[in-house]
Motif scaffolding. Structure first.
Motif, short mmCIF file in Angstrom:
data_model
loop_
_atom_site.label_atom_id
_atom_site.label_comp_id
_atom_site.label_asym_id
_atom_site.label_seq_id
_atom_site.Cartn_x
_atom_site.Cartn_y
_atom_site.Cartn_z
N ILE A 1 54.99 -22.63 -28.69
CA ILE A 1 54.74 -22.47 -27.26
C ILE A 1 54.25 -23.78 -26.66
N LEU A 2 53.28 -24.42 -27.33
CA LEU A 2 52.73 -25.68 -26.83
C LEU A 2 53.78 -26.79 -26.87
N ALA A 3 54.56 -26.86 -27.95
CA ALA A 3 55.56 -27.92 -28.05
C ALA A 3 56.62 -27.79 -26.97
N SER A 4 57.05 -26.55 -26.71
CA SER A 4 58.06 -26.33 -25.68
C SER A 4 57.50 -26.66 -24.30
N ALA A 5 56.25 -26.26 -24.04
CA ALA A 5 55.64 -26.54 -22.74
C ALA A 5 55.44 -28.04 -22.54
N ALA A 6 55.03 -28.76 -23.60
CA ALA A 6 54.85 -30.21 -23.51
C ALA A 6 56.17 -30.91 -23.23
N LEU A 7 57.23 -30.46 -23.91
CA LEU A 7 58.55 -31.04 -23.67
C LEU A 7 59.00 -30.79 -22.23
N ARG A 8 58.75 -29.60 -21.74
CA ARG A 8 59.11 -29.26 -20.36
C ARG A 8 58.38 -30.17 -19.37
N ALA A 9 57.08 -30.39 -19.60
CA ALA A 9 56.31 -31.24 -18.71
C ALA A 9 56.79 -32.69 -18.74
N GLN A 10 57.11 -33.20 -19.92
CA GLN A 10 57.51 -34.61 -20.02
C GLN A 10 58.93 -34.82 -19.54
N ARG A 11 59.77 -33.81 -19.61
CA ARG A 11 61.08 -33.91 -18.98
C ARG A 11 60.95 -33.99 -17.46
N ARG A 12 59.92 -33.35 -16.95
CA ARG A 12 59.68 -33.35 -15.51
C ARG A 12 59.10 -34.68 -15.04
N HIS A 13 58.20 -35.27 -15.87
CA HIS A 13 57.59 -36.58 -15.56
C HIS A 13 57.47 -37.34 -16.87
N ASP A 14 58.41 -38.23 -17.14
CA ASP A 14 58.50 -38.82 -18.47
C ASP A 14 57.33 -39.72 -18.83
N ALA A 15 56.61 -40.23 -17.83
CA ALA A 15 55.47 -41.11 -18.12
C ALA A 15 54.15 -40.35 -18.26
N LEU A 16 54.21 -39.04 -18.17
CA LEU A 16 53.00 -38.23 -18.19
C LEU A 16 52.32 -38.28 -19.56
N ARG A 17 51.00 -38.41 -19.55
CA ARG A 17 50.22 -38.34 -20.79
C ARG A 17 49.90 -36.87 -21.05
N VAL A 18 50.39 -36.34 -22.16
CA VAL A 18 50.26 -34.91 -22.44
C VAL A 18 49.54 -34.70 -23.77
N ALA A 19 48.53 -33.86 -23.76
CA ALA A 19 47.84 -33.44 -24.98
C ALA A 19 47.92 -31.92 -25.09
N VAL A 20 47.93 -31.42 -26.30
CA VAL A 20 48.01 -29.98 -26.52
C VAL A 20 46.91 -29.56 -27.49
N GLU A 21 46.46 -28.32 -27.34
CA GLU A 21 45.46 -27.80 -28.28
C GLU A 21 45.50 -26.28 -28.30
N THR A 22 45.42 -25.74 -29.51
CA THR A 22 45.24 -24.31 -29.71
C THR A 22 43.76 -24.06 -29.92
N LEU A 23 43.21 -23.13 -29.15
CA LEU A 23 41.78 -22.81 -29.24
C LEU A 23 41.61 -21.40 -29.77
N PRO A 24 40.77 -21.21 -30.78
CA PRO A 24 40.64 -19.90 -31.45
C PRO A 24 39.74 -18.93 -30.71
N GLU A 25 40.11 -18.58 -29.48
CA GLU A 25 39.30 -17.66 -28.68
C GLU A 25 40.15 -17.06 -27.57
N GLU A 26 39.59 -16.12 -26.87
CA GLU A 26 40.30 -15.52 -25.76
C GLU A 26 40.60 -16.60 -24.71
N PRO A 27 41.79 -16.55 -24.11
CA PRO A 27 42.19 -17.63 -23.20
C PRO A 27 41.28 -17.79 -22.00
N GLU A 28 40.78 -16.69 -21.43
CA GLU A 28 39.94 -16.84 -20.24
C GLU A 28 38.65 -17.58 -20.55
N TYR A 29 38.05 -17.32 -21.71
CA TYR A 29 36.83 -18.02 -22.08
C TYR A 29 37.12 -19.49 -22.39
#
Length: 288
Positions: free
Chosen positions: A65-93
């Motif tokens: 999910i993160l890899a696909s989203a990062a690729l989507r963002a960088q295709r939209r703006h190729d110079a964008l600095r993108v970081a990804v992270e999975t966090l072991p908790e409920e998303p809202e928190y």
């Protein structure tokens, strides 16, 4: 260190539109983009992403999910600095905590549930109501991440002086080079209207004048380069702002501390426009 634009992703169509919006915002601000996946989003129903990857949805993991989203963002703006992270908790928190160090947090209007379009998912409601900084909920149709109506709308509230929401809206208008519509809704209490035609309109004129004065107070900080249009409109603020949202790229409203054990609680106006606006909505907390 630049404060990032943080976006919550879960692979749903709504979160992918949020990724598009967040990527555009990060590029506009020349800020990094941070993609966050809450690992307890395990019952993901990502049919759209599964089609993109050519795999059954049950095989799609947070990493994909993160890899696909990062690729989507960088295709939209190729110079964008993108970081990804999975966090072991409920998303809202996770996203509320991320808001402490973010320039803004972006979420989709709903996630994996089959709720009606007019309703919000629990993650969007919780994050918008409790974050420590601006939260953008990407509402609207498929064009929500690419709309170009060239207009920002801000609702001016009861205490306009030094409004964080107005400052945020002015900054957005400046960055985008578009005008800002500042809206103050007003209502004359029914008990103050008189039966005599001679006096019937006096309370209405008074409340409209007070609304105009509130706008002037709020916009005293407007930079010279931003075109600002002032609107005083009679009616409930929720309805008035929802109507203005139909011609806007972004609707900005404020939120104030209302007690509770977990940060902010949304007022009626913010809650109403989050459910019914026709464009993305930014909820900006007002520091005490």
């Amino acid at each position: 260190m630049d404060r990032p634009i943080v976006v919550g992703v879960d692979g749903s169509e709504h979160s992918l539109r949020a990724v598009d919006w967040a990527a555009d915002e990060a590029a506009l601000r020349r800020a990094p983009l941070r993609l966050v996946y809450g690992s307890l989003w395990e019952r993901y129903e990502g049919a759209a992403l599964a089609r993109d990857l050519g795999r059954p949805s049950r095989q799609i993991t947070g990493e994909h999910i993160l890899a696909s989203a990062a690729l989507r963002a960088q295709r939209r703006h190729d110079a964008l600095r993108v970081a990804v992270e999975t966090l072991p908790e409920e998303p809202e928190y996770a996203l509320v905590r991320e808001s402490r160090s973010a320039a803004a947090v972006v979420v989709g209007s709903r996630g994996r549930s089959g709720m009606a379009e007019a309703l919000l998912g629990s993650v969007a409601v919780t994050v918008a109501g409790h974050a420590h900084g601006p939260v953008i909920v990407v509402r609207g149709g498929d064009e929500a991440g690419t709309a170009t109506r060239d207009r920002i709308v801000v609702g001016v509230g009861e205490k306009p002086a030094d409004s964080a929401a107005v400052r945020f809206a002015l900054d957005e208008a400046r960055l985008r080079g578009v005008p800002l519509d500042a809206v103050r809704a007003w209502r004359a209490p029914a008990l103050e209207s008189a039966d005599s035609p001679l006096f019937a309109d006096r309370p209405a004129r008074l409340y409209e004048q007070l609304a105009a004065e509130a706008l002037e107070e709020a916009l005293g900080q407007a930079p010279a380069g931003v075109a600002v249009h002032r609107h005083t409109v009679e009616g409930p603020a929720r309805r008035v702002l929802a109507e203005f949202s139909g011609a806007a790229d972004l609707l900005v409203v404020g939120a104030r501390h209302r007690g509770g054990h977990f940060g902010l609680r949304l007022g009626r106006v913010a809650h109403g426009v989050l459910h019914h606006a026709a464009c993305p909505v930014a909820v900006v907390p007002q520091p005490e």
